[in-house]
Design an enzyme around this catalytic site. Structure first.
Site, short mmCIF file in Angstrom:
data_model
loop_
_atom_site.label_atom_id
_atom_site.label_comp_id
_atom_site.label_asym_id
_atom_site.label_seq_id
_atom_site.Cartn_x
_atom_site.Cartn_y
_atom_site.Cartn_z
N ASP A 47 0.82 -1.13 -0.05
CA ASP A 47 0.12 0.20 -0.03
C ASP A 47 0.67 1.29 0.01
O ASP A 47 0.36 2.30 -0.10
CB ASP A 47 -1.20 0.16 1.13
CG ASP A 47 -0.46 -0.12 2.69
OD1 ASP A 47 0.88 -0.18 2.32
OD2 ASP A 47 -1.07 -0.33 3.68
N SER A 48 2.24 1.05 0.06
CA SER A 48 3.30 2.21 -0.13
C SER A 48 2.83 2.68 -1.84
O SER A 48 3.15 3.80 -1.93
CB SER A 48 4.69 1.70 -0.17
OG SER A 48 4.80 0.61 -0.84
N LYS A 114 -1.14 -9.36 2.94
CA LYS A 114 -0.53 -9.05 3.94
C LYS A 114 -1.30 -7.87 4.81
O LYS A 114 -2.04 -7.28 4.28
CB LYS A 114 0.97 -8.18 3.85
CG LYS A 114 1.55 -7.63 4.97
CD LYS A 114 3.14 -7.18 4.35
CE LYS A 114 3.28 -6.05 3.84
NZ LYS A 114 2.85 -4.59 4.59
N GLU A 116 -1.27 -5.51 8.51
CA GLU A 116 -0.53 -5.01 9.64
C GLU A 116 -1.06 -5.37 10.99
O GLU A 116 -2.42 -5.08 11.44
CB GLU A 116 -0.36 -3.30 9.62
CG GLU A 116 0.11 -3.15 8.28
CD GLU A 116 0.52 -1.55 8.07
OE1 GLU A 116 0.16 -0.82 9.22
OE2 GLU A 116 0.79 -1.13 7.05
N GLU A 183 9.06 -4.34 10.09
CA GLU A 183 9.35 -2.51 9.99
C GLU A 183 9.85 -1.83 11.28
O GLU A 183 9.20 -1.77 12.31
CB GLU A 183 8.10 -2.06 9.35
CG GLU A 183 8.50 -0.63 8.88
CD GLU A 183 7.53 -0.36 7.57
OE1 GLU A 183 6.83 -1.00 7.29
OE2 GLU A 183 7.95 0.85 7.31
O1 KIV Z 1 3.54 -0.92 1.67
C1 KIV Z 1 4.85 -1.67 1.61
O2 KIV Z 1 5.41 -1.34 0.59
C2 KIV Z 1 5.35 -2.45 2.71
C3 KIV Z 1 6.70 -2.61 2.67
C4 KIV Z 1 7.62 -1.31 2.88
C5 KIV Z 1 6.90 -3.64 3.84
O3 KIV Z 1 4.28 -2.74 3.57
#
Ligand code: KIV
Length: 260
Positions: A47-48, A114, A116, A183
């Site tokens: 989600d980055s 994934k 959190e 992280e």
């Molecule tokens: O959203 C993302 O890119 C991430 C990674 C940096 C671990 O969660």
């Protein structure tokens, strides 16, 4: 399996062999295909994407529709790598939501999802894993909580944080997670967690003793020059190279004239 396709079990086998797991983010067809051709075994539609592609100030603005759009693009590259995708903020408030949204990302082409959090999302993790969707945990600094936490803070310095991280990692592993991103966890605690669970830890800003390392590809390649996290060793200055190339190309065109 002998088809070369990377599956969660292969990541676990890499940890067992002591082989480091490189991992990068990919948000579209071309980058996924290029990184896959480099042999990166784990690619994440993170989600980055919200920050480095969509221009949001943080990841809390990313929607399921945006994640699906980018997962579909990445999946069209049919990577050999395991293609994981983030469940965005507010997409896994309940077990039912988590499962429905994990199914949407799977339908878009994600081979693992994934999310959190640790023990507080175990119901959601169990629902996803029970449905046969591989799950990757994410502990330490949780970017989706940046507003509540008032910034991106290192985790594991205090004894209670260390204990909580160890307990969360064990709980996620016991619940069937296939890997855990750590992280901004202090390196000694990341090392301790990595030694305490059978599934791979994939570190970001958490020291060299994690089983793998993940970076936002834009940070590694210098594609987002306006901000680079302190722990990143940039390997290419793409933005600067691009500026030089485009300026040279533009000057070349301006030196030409069109006969009238
Ligand atoms: O959203 C993302 O890119 C991430 C990674 C940096 C671990 O969660």
């Amino acid at each position: 399996m002998t088809d070369g396709k990377i599956r969660p079990a292969d990541l676990r086998a890499m940890k067992a062999r002591g082989e480091k797991i490189p991992s990068l983010t990919a948000y579209d067809y071309a980058m996924t295909r290029l990184l896959d051709e480099c042999g990166v075994p784990l690619l994440l539609v993170g989600d980055s994407v919200g920050m480095v592609v969509l221009g949001y100030p943080d990841t809390t603005h990313v929607t399921m529709a945006e994640m699906e759009h980018h997962v579909r693009a990445a999946a069209r590259a049919k990577p050999r790598a395991l293609l994981a995708a983030d469940l965005p903020y507010h997409a896994y408030e309940t077990a039912a939501d988590a499962l429905a949204n994990a199914r949407r990302l799977s339908a878009a082409g994600a081979e693992a999802v994934k999310a959190e959090g640790g023990r507080e999302i175990l119901g959601q993790v169990s629902a996803i894993v029970s449905a046969g969707i591989p799950f990757i945990g994410h502990l330490g600094m949780l970017p989706q909580h940046v507003l509540e936490e008032g910034g991106y803070h290192i985790k594991g310095r205090k004894e209670d944080e260390r204990n909580a991280l160890l307990a969360d990692a064990k709980a996620l592993s016991d619940a069937g997670a296939c890997a855990i991103v750590l992280e901004l966890v202090t390196p000694p605690v990341a090392k301790e967690i990595s030694a305490s669970i059978p599934i791979p830890t994939i570190g970001i800003g958490s020291g060299v003793d994690c089983d793998g390392q993940i970076l936002v590809t834009h940070d590694l390649l210098g594609l987002f020059p306006w901000f680079t996290p302190k722990f990143v060793k940039q390997q290419l200055n793409s933005a600067e190279q691009m500026r030089v190339m485009v300026t040279t190309w533009k000057a070349g065109l301006q030196g030409q004239t069109t006969p009238r």
